[in-house]
Design an enzyme around this catalytic site. Structure first.
Site, PDB file in Angstrom:
ATOM      1  N   ASP A   1       0.817  -1.215   0.000  1.00  0.00           N
ATOM      2  CA  ASP A   1       0.000   0.000   0.000  1.00  0.00           C
ATOM      3  C   ASP A   1       0.851   1.265   0.000  1.00  0.00           C
ATOM      4  OD1 ASP A   1       0.952  -0.362   2.591  1.00  0.00           O
ATOM      5  OD2 ASP A   1      -1.017  -0.323   3.552  1.00  0.00           O
TER       6      ASP A   1
ATOM      7  N   PHE B   1      -0.160  11.546   7.410  1.00  0.00           N
ATOM      8  CA  PHE B   1      -0.715  10.211   7.637  1.00  0.00           C
ATOM      9  C   PHE B   1      -2.017  10.075   6.862  1.00  0.00           C
ATOM     10  CE2 PHE B   1      -2.463   6.522   9.662  1.00  0.00           C
ATOM     11  CZ  PHE B   1      -1.338   5.738   9.821  1.00  0.00           C
TER      12      PHE B   1
HETATM   13  P1  IMP Z   1       7.472   1.359   6.557  1.00  0.00           P
HETATM   14  O1  IMP Z   1       7.968   0.037   7.028  1.00  0.00           O
HETATM   15  O2  IMP Z   1       7.863   2.481   7.487  1.00  0.00           O
HETATM   16  O3  IMP Z   1       7.793   1.674   5.126  1.00  0.00           O
HETATM   17  O4  IMP Z   1       5.918   1.352   6.733  1.00  0.00           O
HETATM   18  C1  IMP Z   1       5.124   0.684   5.892  1.00  0.00           C
HETATM   19  C2  IMP Z   1       3.802   0.402   6.542  1.00  0.00           C
HETATM   20  O5  IMP Z   1       3.412   1.416   7.484  1.00  0.00           O
HETATM   21  C3  IMP Z   1       2.742   0.415   5.483  1.00  0.00           C
HETATM   22  O6  IMP Z   1       2.600  -0.847   4.912  1.00  0.00           O
HETATM   23  C4  IMP Z   1       1.522   0.856   6.251  1.00  0.00           C
HETATM   24  O7  IMP Z   1       0.900  -0.275   6.810  1.00  0.00           O
HETATM   25  C5  IMP Z   1       2.057   1.725   7.356  1.00  0.00           C
HETATM   26  N1  IMP Z   1       1.931   3.158   7.037  1.00  0.00           N
HETATM   27  C6  IMP Z   1       2.933   4.024   6.768  1.00  0.00           C
HETATM   28  N2  IMP Z   1       2.458   5.256   6.510  1.00  0.00           N
HETATM   29  C7  IMP Z   1       1.124   5.158   6.609  1.00  0.00           C
HETATM   30  C8  IMP Z   1       0.049   6.104   6.417  1.00  0.00           C
HETATM   31  O8  IMP Z   1       0.220   7.292   6.112  1.00  0.00           O
HETATM   32  N3  IMP Z   1      -1.203   5.608   6.600  1.00  0.00           N
HETATM   33  C9  IMP Z   1      -1.460   4.320   6.939  1.00  0.00           C
HETATM   34  N4  IMP Z   1      -0.495   3.398   7.097  1.00  0.00           N
HETATM   35  C10 IMP Z   1       0.789   3.820   6.941  1.00  0.00           C
HETATM   36 MG    MG Z   2       0.954  -2.180   5.064  1.00  0.00          MG
END
Ligand code: IMP
Ligand code: MG
Length: 170
Positions: free
Chosen positions: A96, A148
């Site tokens: 996503d 977010f």
């Molecule tokens: P990362 O490991 O920091 O890249 O985070 C990835 C995961 O964090 C995504 O798959 C989402 O589930 C969650 N995430 C990061 N940013 C958002 C956001 O703005 N809205 C909702 N979920 C988020």
């Molecule tokens: Mg996710």
């Protein structure tokens, strides 16, 4: 919580169709195995797969990288594994959002060890300014600012996944 539309239903539909066409061209004549990262990517996967006109198979895994709310735990855990192996397959991870990149690095390394023929990543959203890990995302739907967002599969505390558009939640 106030919700402000960031990407409309129409804009999402248009971009997801483009991505589906582009990926179909890149994998022309091949079978493509899509690995959907639950839960956030379920809506994207459904629309993306239907925008492709090549042979596609689909599997699901789930990770948890966030505890509750909007702050990261910095730790990624596999909570549901794939049903079948990846050996010799052309695989694309369907995510996503690429935020810090921690989740995608974890998944990419884990799935690469399973011997796919090729392994790429498609992410509907990317927040380039938040990236901590330099993981190549091969296909990106939209680059967004460091806000977010919820909707179109994305949640805050499991809510708002069903919104047909992407909204800033604050
Ligand atoms: P990362 O490991 O920091 O890249 O985070 C990835 C995961 O964090 C995504 O798959 C989402 O589930 C969650 N995430 C990061 N940013 C958002 C956001 O703005 N809205 C909702 N979920 C988020
Ligand atoms: Mg996710």
């Amino acid at each position: 919580m106030g919700l402000e539309v960031l990407i409309s239903e129409e804009k999402i539909a248009e971009r997801v169709k483009e991505l589906g066409k582009q990926i179909s061209r890149d994998y022309e004549g091949k079978s493509l195995h899509l690995v959907c990262v639950l839960k956030g990517a379920y809506t994207f996967l459904a629309d993306l797969a239907r925008a492709m006109d090549i042979s596609v198979t689909i599997d699901f895994l789930a990770v948890s990288s966030y505890n509750e709310g909007t702050s990261t735990s910095g730790e990624v855990r596999l909570t549901k594994d794939l049903d079948s192996g990846l050996e010799g397959l052309d695989v694309i991870i369907v995510e996503d959002i690429a935020d810090t990149g921690l989740t995608l690095r974890y998944l990419y390394n884990m799935l690469q060890r399973r011997g796919p023929k090729t392994l790429k990543i498609v992410s509907l959203l990317s927040k380039p300014s938040r990236r901590e890990i330099d993981i190549p995302v091969d296909y990106v739907g939209f680059e967004i600012p460091d806000r977010f967002v919820v909707g179109y599969g994305l949640d805050v505390n499991q809510k708002y996944r069903n919104l047909p558009y992407i909204a800033v939640a604050d």
